[in-house]
Every structure is written in structure tokens, then in C-alpha cells.
Design a protein around this motif. Structure first.
Motif, mmCIF file in Angstrom:
data_model
loop_
_atom_site.group_PDB
_atom_site.id
_atom_site.type_symbol
_atom_site.label_atom_id
_atom_site.label_comp_id
_atom_site.label_asym_id
_atom_site.label_seq_id
_atom_site.Cartn_x
_atom_site.Cartn_y
_atom_site.Cartn_z
ATOM 1 N N GLU A 135 -30.839 -25.114 72.150
ATOM 2 C CA GLU A 135 -31.189 -23.728 72.460
ATOM 3 C C GLU A 135 -30.698 -22.784 71.364
ATOM 4 O OE1 GLU A 135 -30.336 -20.454 76.012
ATOM 5 O OE2 GLU A 135 -30.103 -22.599 76.422
ATOM 6 N N ALA A 136 -29.516 -23.086 70.835
ATOM 7 C CA ALA A 136 -28.982 -22.261 69.745
ATOM 8 C C ALA A 136 -29.850 -22.378 68.506
ATOM 9 C CB ALA A 136 -27.555 -22.693 69.437
ATOM 10 N N ARG A 137 -30.255 -23.582 68.174
ATOM 11 C CA ARG A 137 -31.132 -23.776 67.010
ATOM 12 C C ARG A 137 -32.461 -23.049 67.200
ATOM 13 N NH1 ARG A 137 -29.763 -30.063 65.413
ATOM 14 N NH2 ARG A 137 -28.777 -29.559 63.429
ATOM 15 N N ALA A 138 -32.931 -23.027 68.437
ATOM 16 C CA ALA A 138 -34.198 -22.366 68.717
ATOM 17 C C ALA A 138 -34.136 -20.868 68.449
ATOM 18 C CB ALA A 138 -34.611 -22.626 70.168
ATOM 19 N N LYS A 139 -32.930 -20.297 68.427
ATOM 20 C CA LYS A 139 -32.782 -18.873 68.105
ATOM 21 C C LYS A 139 -33.294 -18.563 66.699
ATOM 22 C CE LYS A 139 -30.806 -16.895 71.711
ATOM 23 N NZ LYS A 139 -31.347 -15.663 72.356
ATOM 24 N N LEU A 140 -33.291 -19.584 65.832
ATOM 25 C CA LEU A 140 -33.759 -19.402 64.458
ATOM 26 C C LEU A 140 -35.214 -19.805 64.287
ATOM 27 C CD1 LEU A 140 -30.656 -20.816 62.520
ATOM 28 C CD2 LEU A 140 -31.101 -18.453 63.233
ATOM 29 N N GLY A 141 -35.863 -20.178 65.396
ATOM 30 C CA GLY A 141 -37.262 -20.571 65.317
ATOM 31 C C GLY A 141 -37.436 -21.825 64.483
ATOM 32 N N GLU A 184 -17.360 -12.592 63.626
ATOM 33 C CA GLU A 184 -17.398 -12.039 64.978
ATOM 34 C C GLU A 184 -17.969 -10.623 64.971
ATOM 35 O OE1 GLU A 184 -14.339 -11.004 68.654
ATOM 36 O OE2 GLU A 184 -13.835 -12.636 67.271
ATOM 37 N N GLY A 185 -17.611 -9.841 63.957
ATOM 38 C CA GLY A 185 -18.150 -8.493 63.847
ATOM 39 C C GLY A 185 -19.658 -8.475 63.659
ATOM 40 N N LEU A 186 -20.181 -9.457 62.933
ATOM 41 C CA LEU A 186 -21.618 -9.525 62.685
ATOM 42 C C LEU A 186 -22.414 -9.709 63.969
ATOM 43 C CD1 LEU A 186 -21.734 -11.760 59.480
ATOM 44 C CD2 LEU A 186 -22.329 -9.344 59.639
ATOM 45 N N PHE A 187 -21.826 -10.418 64.949
ATOM 46 C CA PHE A 187 -22.555 -10.697 66.170
ATOM 47 C C PHE A 187 -22.435 -9.586 67.192
ATOM 48 C CE2 PHE A 187 -22.515 -14.913 64.350
ATOM 49 C CZ PHE A 187 -23.786 -15.368 64.670
ATOM 50 N N GLY A 188 -21.771 -8.502 66.845
ATOM 51 C CA GLY A 188 -21.727 -7.371 67.756
ATOM 52 C C GLY A 188 -23.025 -6.600 67.777
ATOM 53 N N THR A 189 -23.643 -6.421 66.579
ATOM 54 C CA THR A 189 -24.884 -5.648 66.475
ATOM 55 C C THR A 189 -25.873 -6.323 65.538
ATOM 56 O OG1 THR A 189 -23.706 -3.574 66.868
ATOM 57 C CG2 THR A 189 -25.876 -3.410 65.874
ATOM 58 N N ALA A 190 -25.439 -6.598 64.315
ATOM 59 C CA ALA A 190 -26.347 -7.089 63.277
ATOM 60 C C ALA A 190 -27.067 -8.367 63.684
ATOM 61 C CB ALA A 190 -25.567 -7.306 61.976
ATOM 62 N N LEU A 191 -26.337 -9.326 64.251
ATOM 63 C CA LEU A 191 -26.927 -10.623 64.600
ATOM 64 C C LEU A 191 -26.911 -10.858 66.111
ATOM 65 C CD1 LEU A 191 -25.383 -12.882 61.793
ATOM 66 C CD2 LEU A 191 -27.600 -11.734 61.834
ATOM 67 N N LEU A 192 -26.970 -9.801 66.882
ATOM 68 C CA LEU A 192 -26.927 -9.927 68.342
ATOM 69 C C LEU A 192 -28.033 -10.828 68.896
ATOM 70 C CD1 LEU A 192 -25.440 -9.086 70.898
ATOM 71 C CD2 LEU A 192 -26.921 -7.065 71.018
ATOM 72 N N THR A 252 -27.105 -9.678 55.722
ATOM 73 C CA THR A 252 -26.354 -8.650 56.432
ATOM 74 C C THR A 252 -25.740 -7.695 55.417
ATOM 75 O OG1 THR A 252 -24.258 -9.873 56.455
ATOM 76 C CG2 THR A 252 -25.825 -10.302 58.245
ATOM 77 N N THR A 253 -25.232 -6.586 55.890
ATOM 78 C CA THR A 253 -24.665 -5.601 54.970
ATOM 79 C C THR A 253 -23.505 -4.862 55.621
ATOM 80 O OG1 THR A 253 -25.198 -3.720 53.504
ATOM 81 C CG2 THR A 253 -26.268 -3.777 55.672
ATOM 82 N N TRP A 254 -22.517 -4.527 54.806
ATOM 83 C CA TRP A 254 -21.388 -3.695 55.231
ATOM 84 C C TRP A 254 -21.877 -2.253 55.290
ATOM 85 C CZ3 TRP A 254 -16.816 -3.773 57.424
ATOM 86 C CH2 TRP A 254 -15.889 -2.757 57.204
ATOM 87 N N SER A 255 -21.855 -1.631 56.467
ATOM 88 C CA SER A 255 -22.468 -0.313 56.646
ATOM 89 C C SER A 255 -21.475 0.836 56.663
ATOM 90 C CB SER A 255 -23.287 -0.298 57.949
ATOM 91 O OG SER A 255 -22.469 -0.595 59.068
ATOM 92 N N THR A 311 -35.625 -9.569 60.201
ATOM 93 C CA THR A 311 -35.367 -10.276 61.446
ATOM 94 C C THR A 311 -34.125 -11.144 61.306
ATOM 95 O OG1 THR A 311 -36.201 -11.973 62.976
ATOM 96 C CG2 THR A 311 -37.002 -12.051 60.720
ATOM 97 N N SER A 312 -33.373 -11.274 62.389
ATOM 98 C CA SER A 312 -32.146 -12.064 62.354
ATOM 99 C C SER A 312 -32.431 -13.560 62.247
ATOM 100 C CB SER A 312 -31.299 -11.782 63.602
ATOM 101 O OG SER A 312 -32.006 -12.154 64.777
ATOM 102 N N GLU A 313 -33.667 -13.985 62.501
ATOM 103 C CA GLU A 313 -34.019 -15.393 62.370
ATOM 104 C C GLU A 313 -33.859 -15.888 60.933
ATOM 105 O OE1 GLU A 313 -37.856 -16.354 63.842
ATOM 106 O OE2 GLU A 313 -37.330 -16.058 65.951
ATOM 107 N N LEU A 314 -33.871 -14.957 59.991
ATOM 108 C CA LEU A 314 -33.736 -15.325 58.577
ATOM 109 C C LEU A 314 -32.285 -15.564 58.187
ATOM 110 C CD1 LEU A 314 -36.263 -12.793 57.005
ATOM 111 C CD2 LEU A 314 -36.638 -15.209 57.538
ATOM 112 N N VAL A 315 -31.350 -15.252 59.072
ATOM 113 C CA VAL A 315 -29.921 -15.447 58.799
ATOM 114 C C VAL A 315 -29.455 -16.660 59.598
ATOM 115 C CG1 VAL A 315 -27.635 -14.395 58.785
ATOM 116 C CG2 VAL A 315 -29.669 -12.957 58.528
ATOM 117 N N PRO A 316 -29.186 -17.794 58.946
ATOM 118 C CA PRO A 316 -28.908 -19.034 59.682
ATOM 119 C C PRO A 316 -27.487 -19.150 60.230
ATOM 120 C CG PRO A 316 -28.854 -19.465 57.334
ATOM 121 C CD PRO A 316 -29.250 -18.020 57.495
ATOM 122 N N ILE A 317 -27.145 -18.251 61.141
ATOM 123 C CA ILE A 317 -25.895 -18.348 61.902
ATOM 124 C C ILE A 317 -26.216 -18.044 63.363
ATOM 125 C CG2 ILE A 317 -23.512 -17.599 62.184
ATOM 126 C CD1 ILE A 317 -23.442 -16.535 59.466
#
Length: 360
Positions: free
Chosen positions: A181-187, A147-155, A313-316, A339-345
């Protein structure tokens, strides 16, 4: 006649039961077999992330993908981006991802009177619940981190279909269209999605509509379902697949707006690629037991030291060993890939008619 004042060394003691390697192996195996996040392939062990030699975090160096500038070669002395008739050397850049190490544990104590008064062995009951308890704790940690990842890193990898305070309809529910539509987020990498995790309220809506093995012109809440009309036929409820992705049902995926007055429950659904969550271990699960003769108590403690890392992603945050609250804080995470497209979530926010009442 038994000899008085004698402790029979051949008897069974608590330490014989809960610190033996076989007991620990049983707990670990049970965790592996029962954990849907592991069985679905979402979470995998990665020895490269282990930190057994010591430390508070694991640094994962990696090269950023190259994006070369193409040059046209000509038969003269002025071609190329250099304007001097030669190919200009380009560079590749390196970066690092950080996995923070978490140190967690818990303990239980049982006194003699609790056993005498109940006529049972409370410590035995505790041992029987250990696997489920540890699974719940680990899952809570994972969900907070994701959930934390989708706040900024994977928005950019968020599909928000929640209605807020407006009465939800089909467009706000989990459907094949929303999942596409969700899958399309990853191109073009949308096909990497292999599992999808959701609350039971979302899952049972999929069961209610036959997991899309139907066709219907009326999918609104209470609409008539036309069974056997040539639907998509995406496996059955027993196998628990949706749109080709294995389903993980977990009620710890609670509504993101839990308790918000006037809003309908907004459930997070997470679509994962295989092996996207990597686990590194600093020290395996350990149990210790002791007897406090003054308080007449048997004491058992467990501790484990590990980290979970989503590649890309990384712990900042500068400090480590975070609490679940800190894991959930969006400012503590950053995107390491370009790019976030490279992270499959992908995070999908949806309502469900099965939990269709707004918060009072």
C-alpha cells in the motif's frame, strides 16, 4: 640524566593525533562505513549541492515536467486550439528548490586531574567515540528533516495504520500488505523503493513472523505461526531485507506519539528510493585542539557545515541554519514538484506487538 626545563619537540602531542589528515580521513571513512543510511543507498553526496564559495543556502533550479496539450491537425484554416489553422506554441516552466546550509559543531575539554585521578586518558576515550557520536547527530538531523517533510510537503505520501487508543491488531502492524500500500502511494514509481527504515520494535516483529517466509491464517498478537507453509520467502534476517527493500534499523525513529496518554506507540517507518537524500558540503569535518595552560586542560573542538536535500522538496523559511526543531516544523517545507508521487519517500505509521502497551 634528562635536561631540566626542556620540552622535547620530538615527543607526541595531542595536536599530532587529532588534527592530522590521517585522523580526519579515518573518521570520515568510518562514518561512511558505519552509516546504514549511506550504505543502503538512501543518502548520497552530490557535488552540485556544495557551497564552498560561500553562502547560506543552495538554490537548485529545475524544469517542471511538461504536460503538452495535443492538437488535431486538419486540412483547413480553422484547426487547432488557436482556431486559426496552426499548432499553438506551449511553454515549459522553471522553478527552484532550496537546500539550507547547517553549521554544527561540539567541543570537549579534559583537565590533568581527571587523567591522574582515573588513571586513564579521557581524551583518548572521547576520540574513540567520535564516529558514533557524529553518526548519531547526523541521523537525528536527517530524521527531523524527513519528519518535517511529511507534515505538509509530502502529506499525500503517508500511510497511517496506527490504532490510536484502540488495542492494535494485525491490520495496524507492518506487513507485506501495508508495504505494498505504501509503494502504491508512488503509483507506477513504487518499484523505486529500495530501502526501508524502522525502529527495532517494528523490525523484531518482522523477525518474529519469519520476515513473511511462512503462511498463516492467524497473525493476531499471540496467534499460531504455520512455518514452512509456502510463504513469500523474502530473503533472511541476516541479510535484513523486507519485500526486496534493504532494512535500516534505528531506534532514533521513536514513536510519533511518544508519551501521549492512552495511545499505543505509533512508529514511523520510512520507505526510500535510492539516492533520494542528497548531501551538499560547505566545509568538511574539521578538528582543532589547544592547551589551556592556566586551567591545565586539553581542549578539542569539531565543526562541520553541510545540508541535506530531498530532491523535489524545498526549504520555504526565509532564514537559514535551522535547528533540529525548526527542521521538524512542517510549515518550513514545501513541495517543489507538481506531485508528491515524483518524490520516492513514503511514511508508514504502524504499531508493534513488541511495544504493545499504551502510554499511561
Amino acid at each position: 640524566m634528562a635536561a631540566p626545563y626542556q620540552n622535547y619537540s620530538g615527543g607526541t602531542f595531542l595536536s599530532d593525533l587529532v588534527t592530522r589528515p590521517e585522523f580526519l580521513a579515518y573518521i570520515k571513512e568510518e562514518i561512511f562505513n558505519r552509516c546504514a543510511w549511506i550504505q543502503s543507498g538512501v543518502m548520497v553526496r552530490n557535488a552540485a549541492l556544495d557551497c564552498r564559495a560561500g553562502g547560506v543556502r543552495v538554490r537548485v533550479p529545475f524544469y517542471q515536467p511538461i504536460n503538452p496539450t495535443e492538437e488535431v491537425i486538419e486540412s483547413n484554416a480553422t484547426w487547432g486550439t488557436s482556431g486559426a489553422g496552426y499548432l499553438t506554441p506551449q511553454k515549459i516552466t522553471a522553478d527552484e528548490q532550496i537546500m539550507t546550509i547547517m553549521h554544527r559543531g561540539f567541543s570537549y575539554a579534559v583537565d590533568d586531574l581527571s587523567s591522574l585521578g582515573s588513571g586513564s586518558d579521557p581524551m583518548a576515550a572521547i576520540r574513540s567515540y567520535l564516529t558514533r557520536a557524529i553518526l548519531k547527530l547526523r541521523t537525528t538531523t536527517l530524521i527531523n528533516q524527513v519528519e518535517g517533510l511529511f507534515g505538509t510537503a509530502l502529506l499525500p505520501n503517508v500511510v497511517d495504520k496506527c490504532s490510536g487508543s484502540t488495542t492494535p491488531d494485525e491490520s495496524n502492524y507492518m506487513t507485506a500488505q501495508v508495504f505494498a500500500e505504501a509503494r502504491a502511494k508512488l503509483g507506477e514509481r513504487g518499484g523505486d523503493i529500495t530501502a526501508v527504515a524502522m525502529h527495532s520494535s517494528v523490525y523484531y516483529y518482522l523477525v518474529q513472523i519469519g520476515s513473511l517466509t511462512f503462511s498463516s491464517s492467524s497473525l493476531v498478537d499471540g496467534g499460531t505461526i504455520q512455518w514452512g507453509g509456502g510463504g513469500i520467502n523474502l530473503r533472511n534476517d541476516d541479510v535484513a531485507y523486507f519485500m526486496g527493500a534493504r532494512v535500516i534499523v534505528d531506534d532514533m525513529l521513536a514513536p510519533l506519539n511518544d508519551g501521549t496518554t492512552g495511545e499505543y506507540p505509533c512508529f514511523p517507518v520510512y520507505a526510500f528510493g535510492g539516492g533520494v537524500v542528497n548531501e551538499g558540503v560547505q566545509q568538511e569535518l574539521r578538528t582543532e585542539v589547544d592547551r589551556n595552560i592556566l586551567s591545565k586542560q586539553d581542549v578539542m573542538s569539531l565543526d562541520y557545515h553541510y545540508g541535506m536535500h530531498v530532491m523535489g522538496t524545498t526549504w520555504s523559511k526565509a532564514t537559514d541554519n535551522p535547528t533540529n526543531t525548526q527542521l521538524k516544523l512542517k510549515s518550513n517545507w514545501a513541495l517543489a514538484y507538481q506531485t508528491s508521487e515524483l518524490v520516492p519517500i513514503v511514511q508508514i505509521k504502524v504499531n508493534s506487538p513488541i511495544a504493545g502497551t499504551a502510554y499511561a
